[in-house]
Design a protein around this motif. Structure first.
Motif, PDB file in Angstrom:
ATOM      1  N   LEU A 166      10.707   3.930  -0.559  1.00  0.00           N
ATOM      2  CA  LEU A 166      10.193   3.698  -1.913  1.00  0.00           C
ATOM      3  C   LEU A 166       8.981   2.771  -1.880  1.00  0.00           C
ATOM      4  O   LEU A 166       8.007   2.975  -2.614  1.00  0.00           O
ATOM      5  CB  LEU A 166      11.285   3.084  -2.789  1.00  0.00           C
ATOM      6  CG  LEU A 166      12.437   4.014  -3.195  1.00  0.00           C
ATOM      7  CD1 LEU A 166      13.479   3.245  -3.990  1.00  0.00           C
ATOM      8  CD2 LEU A 166      11.911   5.189  -4.022  1.00  0.00           C
ATOM      9  N   MET A 167       9.042   1.776  -1.010  1.00  0.00           N
ATOM     10  CA  MET A 167       7.905   0.866  -0.870  1.00  0.00           C
ATOM     11  C   MET A 167       6.669   1.612  -0.384  1.00  0.00           C
ATOM     12  O   MET A 167       5.553   1.394  -0.885  1.00  0.00           O
ATOM     13  CB  MET A 167       8.273  -0.251   0.106  1.00  0.00           C
ATOM     14  CG  MET A 167       7.174  -1.266   0.342  1.00  0.00           C
ATOM     15  SD  MET A 167       7.703  -2.529   1.509  1.00  0.00           S
ATOM     16  CE  MET A 167       6.186  -3.457   1.685  1.00  0.00           C
ATOM     17  N   LEU A 168       6.850   2.509   0.584  1.00  0.00           N
ATOM     18  CA  LEU A 168       5.726   3.308   1.073  1.00  0.00           C
ATOM     19  C   LEU A 168       5.143   4.178  -0.037  1.00  0.00           C
ATOM     20  O   LEU A 168       3.923   4.339  -0.146  1.00  0.00           O
ATOM     21  CB  LEU A 168       6.173   4.186   2.236  1.00  0.00           C
ATOM     22  CG  LEU A 168       6.361   3.481   3.585  1.00  0.00           C
ATOM     23  CD1 LEU A 168       7.015   4.431   4.579  1.00  0.00           C
ATOM     24  CD2 LEU A 168       5.028   2.992   4.115  1.00  0.00           C
ATOM     25  N   ALA A 169       6.019   4.735  -0.869  1.00  0.00           N
ATOM     26  CA  ALA A 169       5.540   5.539  -1.999  1.00  0.00           C
ATOM     27  C   ALA A 169       4.724   4.674  -2.955  1.00  0.00           C
ATOM     28  O   ALA A 169       3.677   5.103  -3.475  1.00  0.00           O
ATOM     29  CB  ALA A 169       6.717   6.177  -2.724  1.00  0.00           C
ATOM     30  N   GLY A 170       5.198   3.457  -3.197  1.00  0.00           N
ATOM     31  CA  GLY A 170       4.460   2.550  -4.071  1.00  0.00           C
ATOM     32  C   GLY A 170       3.106   2.169  -3.500  1.00  0.00           C
ATOM     33  O   GLY A 170       2.112   2.118  -4.223  1.00  0.00           O
ATOM     34  N   VAL A 171       3.062   1.917  -2.192  1.00  0.00           N
ATOM     35  CA  VAL A 171       1.794   1.591  -1.535  1.00  0.00           C
ATOM     36  C   VAL A 171       0.823   2.761  -1.650  1.00  0.00           C
ATOM     37  O   VAL A 171      -0.372   2.581  -1.937  1.00  0.00           O
ATOM     38  CB  VAL A 171       2.039   1.228  -0.058  1.00  0.00           C
ATOM     39  CG1 VAL A 171       0.728   1.198   0.728  1.00  0.00           C
ATOM     40  CG2 VAL A 171       2.749  -0.115   0.043  1.00  0.00           C
ATOM     41  N   THR A 172       1.331   3.975  -1.429  1.00  0.00           N
ATOM     42  CA  THR A 172       0.486   5.173  -1.539  1.00  0.00           C
ATOM     43  C   THR A 172      -0.088   5.321  -2.941  1.00  0.00           C
ATOM     44  O   THR A 172      -1.292   5.585  -3.118  1.00  0.00           O
ATOM     45  CB  THR A 172       1.298   6.425  -1.171  1.00  0.00           C
ATOM     46  OG1 THR A 172       1.837   6.274   0.142  1.00  0.00           O
ATOM     47  CG2 THR A 172       0.430   7.671  -1.236  1.00  0.00           C
ATOM     48  N   LEU A 173       0.765   5.139  -3.938  1.00  0.00           N
ATOM     49  CA  LEU A 173       0.320   5.291  -5.323  1.00  0.00           C
ATOM     50  C   LEU A 173      -0.687   4.206  -5.704  1.00  0.00           C
ATOM     51  O   LEU A 173      -1.746   4.506  -6.289  1.00  0.00           O
ATOM     52  CB  LEU A 173       1.536   5.241  -6.249  1.00  0.00           C
ATOM     53  CG  LEU A 173       1.273   5.394  -7.753  1.00  0.00           C
ATOM     54  CD1 LEU A 173       0.542   6.711  -8.040  1.00  0.00           C
ATOM     55  CD2 LEU A 173       2.578   5.321  -8.538  1.00  0.00           C
ATOM     56  N   GLY A 201       3.985   2.256  -9.435  1.00  0.00           N
ATOM     57  CA  GLY A 201       3.654   1.798  -8.093  1.00  0.00           C
ATOM     58  C   GLY A 201       4.184   0.406  -7.806  1.00  0.00           C
ATOM     59  O   GLY A 201       4.698   0.140  -6.710  1.00  0.00           O
ATOM     60  N   VAL A 202       4.080  -0.481  -8.779  1.00  0.00           N
ATOM     61  CA  VAL A 202       4.555  -1.858  -8.587  1.00  0.00           C
ATOM     62  C   VAL A 202       6.074  -1.878  -8.419  1.00  0.00           C
ATOM     63  O   VAL A 202       6.612  -2.574  -7.547  1.00  0.00           O
ATOM     64  CB  VAL A 202       4.118  -2.745  -9.773  1.00  0.00           C
ATOM     65  CG1 VAL A 202       4.832  -4.091  -9.725  1.00  0.00           C
ATOM     66  CG2 VAL A 202       2.614  -2.946  -9.754  1.00  0.00           C
ATOM     67  N   VAL A 203       6.796  -1.117  -9.229  1.00  0.00           N
ATOM     68  CA  VAL A 203       8.257  -1.072  -9.129  1.00  0.00           C
ATOM     69  C   VAL A 203       8.687  -0.542  -7.764  1.00  0.00           C
ATOM     70  O   VAL A 203       9.600  -1.072  -7.123  1.00  0.00           O
ATOM     71  CB  VAL A 203       8.859  -0.216 -10.260  1.00  0.00           C
ATOM     72  CG1 VAL A 203      10.343   0.050 -10.015  1.00  0.00           C
ATOM     73  CG2 VAL A 203       8.667  -0.903 -11.606  1.00  0.00           C
ATOM     74  N   ALA A 204       8.009   0.501  -7.299  1.00  0.00           N
ATOM     75  CA  ALA A 204       8.345   1.054  -5.982  1.00  0.00           C
ATOM     76  C   ALA A 204       8.031   0.059  -4.869  1.00  0.00           C
ATOM     77  O   ALA A 204       8.802  -0.091  -3.912  1.00  0.00           O
ATOM     78  CB  ALA A 204       7.583   2.359  -5.760  1.00  0.00           C
ATOM     79  N   LEU A 205       6.897  -0.641  -4.973  1.00  0.00           N
ATOM     80  CA  LEU A 205       6.549  -1.644  -3.977  1.00  0.00           C
ATOM     81  C   LEU A 205       7.570  -2.779  -3.969  1.00  0.00           C
ATOM     82  O   LEU A 205       7.973  -3.274  -2.903  1.00  0.00           O
ATOM     83  CB  LEU A 205       5.154  -2.200  -4.270  1.00  0.00           C
ATOM     84  CG  LEU A 205       4.677  -3.350  -3.378  1.00  0.00           C
ATOM     85  CD1 LEU A 205       4.515  -2.878  -1.938  1.00  0.00           C
ATOM     86  CD2 LEU A 205       3.374  -3.934  -3.898  1.00  0.00           C
TER      87      LEU A 205
END
Length: 454
Positions: A166-173, A201-205
């Protein structure tokens, strides 16, 4: 921009010690692998010395992504000092183990990732540091094959992998809509980006960073690992990774999203401290009690993190509290390692049987509450000041109520210490020394706070 490798001297000392230790361990017989612990400890001491020298220099940015500033200085010193204490605690736990060398090297590599996690100002380096801090810790949690820690390590790994994705998805976004990965670039790019995408993005990060911090909703691994992992590693994973996580959270909030940051983090902080305290009330296993205590402390630490960019008190509150928490938590776990007792009832009479160890535990437990003159008292005063100055009075009230409630379960552990000992047994000397040193550091940081904060 400064690209002098000497700016990374503390990190290089740790890396060199890990490489030398691993290489040396290949040629040492099992009974002489203790020498690797000496090499690793020497690398940590050298890193601490280099970090102390670096703290006297002007702030700079090394290699465009690594900030050398007060946040980094405190992160370096606290992480390296805490890791040195963990190596001392682990020495008695893994003596003559077939993988003794690997144990020390994994600790150093995870510590190195934690330092970079708190010092970076770039999302790509943040991800790399997260992985370096996490993967060795998974192996350490399950270090004893077929031991109780195996299940805990599996839970730790699976939750870390899920929230890491999820963090990687947030970084990508965030890098996509912010047109870059460096925090200064993101600050400009995200200001004009769609707010819904920024929020997602912030929530995923946050998923990955809150996992490392042991905060809601990524806290479920904490009690299992604290109970199932070797005691020295339980001390490590509930202390050291949190230092880097809170430094990373503060830096990201202060340098990237100062306006949109507080409300979300304030809610997470309130939920974390409340859940940690409520879950700790009924614990009879001291390691699980300490685990939920670390969750509640994560909630308190998130208060000044939430105030990043809103008040000048946020930075000193985060930095002082994280250092105070580190020495206090290590001191409490060092007592557990020294005594080898996991049940609350087994601590009856510890003050009479081992006065120094018992007194160290009392200092650490009172420190968790925030009793003067301990270090956490100063950290909590700064935390309350940051919340009030940031116009989040309701959050200060929630923290005050939780602090008062936490007195109950800490006293459940303190009261038996004054009873008559049932089965006296001398605690381990090395771990006892770590416990006493940590308690003295807590008192020194509390009494000398005026000098440290000036």
């Amino acid at each position: 921009m400064n690209e002098n490798p000497a700016d990374l001297a503390p990190e290089l000392c740790v890396l060199i010690a890990a490489v030398l230790g691993l290489a040396g361990g290949l040629f040492l017989p099992r009974r002489r692998q203790w020498q690797v612990a000496v090499v690793c400890a020497a690398g940590l001491v050298a890193g601490l010395a280099a970090a102390g020298v670096a703290a006297t220099r002007a702030d700079l940015m090394a290699f465009d992504a690594f900030a050398v500033d007060p946040v980094t200085h405190v992160t370096r010193i606290t992480v390296l000092g805490s890791t040195l204490a963990v190596v001392a605690l682990a020495r008695g736990q893994v003596r003559d183990h077939p993988r003794e060398t690997e144990h020390y090297v994994l600790i150093l590599l995870s510590a190195l990732g934690t330092v970079v996690l708190g010092a970076t100002s770039d999302l790509l380096v943040l991800v790399a540091a997260y992985l370096l801090a996490s993967i060795p810790a998974y192996a350490l949690a399950g270090f004893g094959k077929d031991a109780p820690g195996t299940e805990a390590a599996l839970k730790y790994y699976l939750m870390g992998a899920l929230l890491g994705v999820l963090m990687l998805a947030g970084v990508t976004l965030l890098s996509g809509i912010g047109r870059g990965t460096a925090y200064p670039v993101l600050r400009v790019g995200l200001a004009d980006a769609p707010q819904a995408a920024v929020a997602a993005g912030v929530v995923a990060l946050l998923a990955g960073l809150l996992f490392k911090a042991g905060a809601v909703p990524g806290h479920f691994w904490v009690p299992d690992v604290a109970e199932g992992a070797p005691p020295a590693i339980a001390a490590y994973v509930t202390t050291v990774p949190k230092i880097g996580a809170f430094a990373a959270l503060y830096r990201f909030g202060a340098e990237t999203l100062p306006d949109a940051w507080p409300a979300l983090l304030a809610v997470v902080a309130a939920a974390t401290m409340t859940l940690g305290n409520l879950a700790a009330f009924g614990q009879d296993n001291v390691r699980r009690l300490l685990a939920y205590s670390t969750v509640s402390q994560a909630g308190y630490l998130l208060v000044p993190v939430a105030m990043a960019g809103r008040t000048d008190l946020a930075q000193p509150a985060v930095l002082y509290y994280v250092a105070a928490y580190a020495v206090t938590n290590l001191g409490a776990f060092a007592v557990v390692v020294a005594t080898g007792r996991d049940d609350l009832a087994e601590y009856a009479g510890l003050l009479r049987g081992s006065p120094l160890v018992g007194l160290s535990l009392v200092v650490c437990l009172l420190g968790f509450i925030g009793t003067p003159p301990t270090a956490v008292f100063v950290g909590k005063v700064l935390m309350f000041g940051a919340a009030l100055d940031g116009h989040y009075a309701w959050l200060a009230v929630v923290a005050a109520v939780n602090t008062a409630a936490s007195v109950f379960y800490y006293l459940r552990w303190i009261v038996p210490l004054f009873r008559r000992p049932s089965v006296p047994s001398p605690p381990a000397r090395g771990a006892s020394a770590v416990a006493v040193t940590a308690a003295l550091c807590s008192l020194a940081l509390g009494i000398g706070s005026g000098i440290a904060l000036s």
